[in-house]
Design a protein around this motif. Structure first.
Motif: not given
Length: 517
Positions: A307-308, A341-342, A447-450, A465-468
């Motif tokens: 994310f950075t 994250p992607y 997946v939680v994201g936008t 988004a963040t893939y878990l």
């Protein structure tokens, strides 16, 4: 810090204020350009005797062009419809959007940023070759994602799930106060009020302590929410600020690609991602659409690096001499499964967000549970949803019960009959509006994201988004889904049959142009 700097005064809404505002001037210039194009078209029509024949031949040529183009078939049908009704103007508009006038430099710059930064984050081969990763095909997904960006699969990352923006806000303020080196914020919406005022006060205090504070927001905020000189105002408080794709008086396809991402990174130690923007309705203050249901995750550990880097890639798009701060973190986080994250860039020709969702649907064994504010599907995604349900997977989708946009609500309903007929469960959140973007599957993937299930998110927006995989919070995500489901009304044959005539008519009319909305 002076209160005037962190609480934006509401602007007057009078007609004279609008006419002489920057927004009014921009709209005036755009209207003048449209009038010029229309006048030129009429001139050609009147001046050339054989214009109608030329227009017919030209339109037929465009039809053949469309059939051989690589665009989505739903979009092809939309363009064919427009060309049939308005042959020459529609072909000019299609050519204009395909040529990406005013956007080529941004596209080239985006490629440069990705190419220049791929070296900063390397995939740990020991992680991606672990038996559970290979057996689950996560290694294939990771390799696919890295074709267009730099999205390693991480261990040593702790993840916390927030079932509401209200919950996230409390923790976010606590984490901001701990910042020592930098705070990076990138949001689609930033709006005045309690939420942003509380955050901005901490940002200003941290900037005064020497913390590097940077803010990006989508350029549409300048039209509807923030004053044009807002970056200058924040500069007085020591905060670096810039809008992404600001609106200017010149027509450009650049405006079609909005920055819909929500990223907050603190010291390379903690990152927040999800559907929550920086506006009061996201924490259930002053929501016009009932209870506002949103979600987010907080990462702590190695995965924060991604994310950075995402933030810096976007920030440096407009910098003459990009500076890449070290993305590494020394945080010793517990091993909590796998985190990836992607982001999805509309300029690279890859439908990353949609591909990840489809991958989950095709590999699901027991269930796929989804929360999304919008349901405007292309052929591929609708087929994947139906196929999963038809092979026995429990597919459920939670949508808003109180819509924020009537047109999007009507379009969602055009999919109800087809999906429910295939066994997909559709539910509407009775207390209000669902803004969450969540996929959870088989108690092991989420997946939680936008990324919404609509054309704008899947084709035209910058998203993330963040893939878990096998993280502890996946059980929290499924529990939240079930709790939310208990507050929903189920869509069935009777409710579809007795749907309001307004939504039936609106949905059927605008569905032909859904890919352009």
């Amino acid at each position: 810090m002076n209160e005037e700097l962190y609480l934006i005064p509401r602007r007057k809404k009078g007609i004279l204020h609008f006419i002489f505002s920057r927004t009014g001037i921009v709209l005036l210039f755009v209207a003048v350009q449209i009038a010029i194009f229309y006048s030129l078209y009429n001139w050609f029509t009147d001046y050339f005797k054989w214009f109608s024949a030329f227009q017919l031949v030209f339109s037929i040529g465009m039809v053949f062009y469309l059939f051989n183009d690589t665009m989505d078939y739903s979009a092809k049908l939309t363009w064919l419809f427009l060309i049939m009704i308005f042959p020459f103007p529609s072909t000019i508009f299609l050519w204009y959007t395909k040529k990406n006038i005013g956007h080529r430099l941004v596209k080239e710059r985006s490629r440069e940023m990705i190419t220049e930064t791929k070296q900063y984050l390397k995939q740990n081969e020991q992680t991606i070759t672990k038996p559970e990763i290979v057996d689950s095909a996560m290694d294939d997904l990771c390799r696919y994602l890295n074709r267009s960006g730099c999205f390693p699969l991480y261990e040593n990352t702790e993840v916390r799930y927030f079932p509401l923006g209200d919950d996230m806000f409390v923790t976010l303020l606590e984490e901001l106060k701990k910042a020592e080196k930098f705070i990076f914020l990138e949001y689609f919406i930033v709006n005045e009020g309690h939420m942003w005022g509380s955050i901005l006060k901490i940002l200003a205090d941290k900037a005064a302590e020497g913390v590097d504070v940077r803010l990006m927001y989508d350029g549409m905020c300048e039209v509807s929410l923030l004053p044009h000189n807002y970056p200058e105002k924040l500069k007085k408080a020591g905060i670096s600020c810039k809008p992404v794709a600001p609106i200017t008086p010149f027509i450009s396809t650049h405006y079609n690609y909005r920055d819909h991402r929500k990223i907050l990174v603190i010291d390379g130690r903690v990152a927040f991602n999800g559907g929550v923007n920086l506006s009061d309705e996201y924490i259930n203050i002053g929501s016009r659409f009932g209870h506002w249901k949103d979600t987010a995750v907080m990462l702590e550990g190695e995965a924060v690096q991604s994310f950075t880097l995402m933030f810096l890639q976007m920030w440096n798009m407009t910098e003459h001499e990009p500076v890449w701060e070290p993305a590494h973190t020394s945080v010793q986080a517990k091993n909590d499964g796998f985190v990836m994250p992607y982001c999805d860039c509309p300029l690279d020709g890859e439908k990353v967000g949609e591909s990840v969702y489809i991958d989950i649907l095709y590999r699901a064994k027991t269930y796929v549970h989804i929360m999304t504010p919008y349901l405007i599907l292309d052929n591929e995604l609708e087929t994947a949803l139906k196929y999963a349900a038809q092979r026995g997977v429990d597919v459920k989708i939670i949508l808003p019960g109180i819509p924020d946009k009537k047109s999007a609500y009507a379009l969602a309903k055009t999919h109800y009959q087809s999906l429910t007929g295939a066994g997909v469960g559709i539910y509407e959140y009775a207390p209000g509006f669902v803004h969450a973007k969540v996929f959870v599957s088989d108690d092991e993937k989420a997946v939680v994201g936008t990324i919404n299930l609509d054309y704008r998110s899947l084709y035209h927006h910058f998203e993330c988004a963040t893939y878990l995989y096998k993280t502890k919070c996946i059980s929290d995500i499924e529990t939240d889904f079930q709790n939310t489901l208990s507050k929903c009304r189920k869509v069935d044959g009777e409710s579809i049959k007795h749907e309001k005539l307004f939504y039936k008519l609106l949905g059927s009319i605008i569905k032909v142009i859904a890919p352009l909305m």
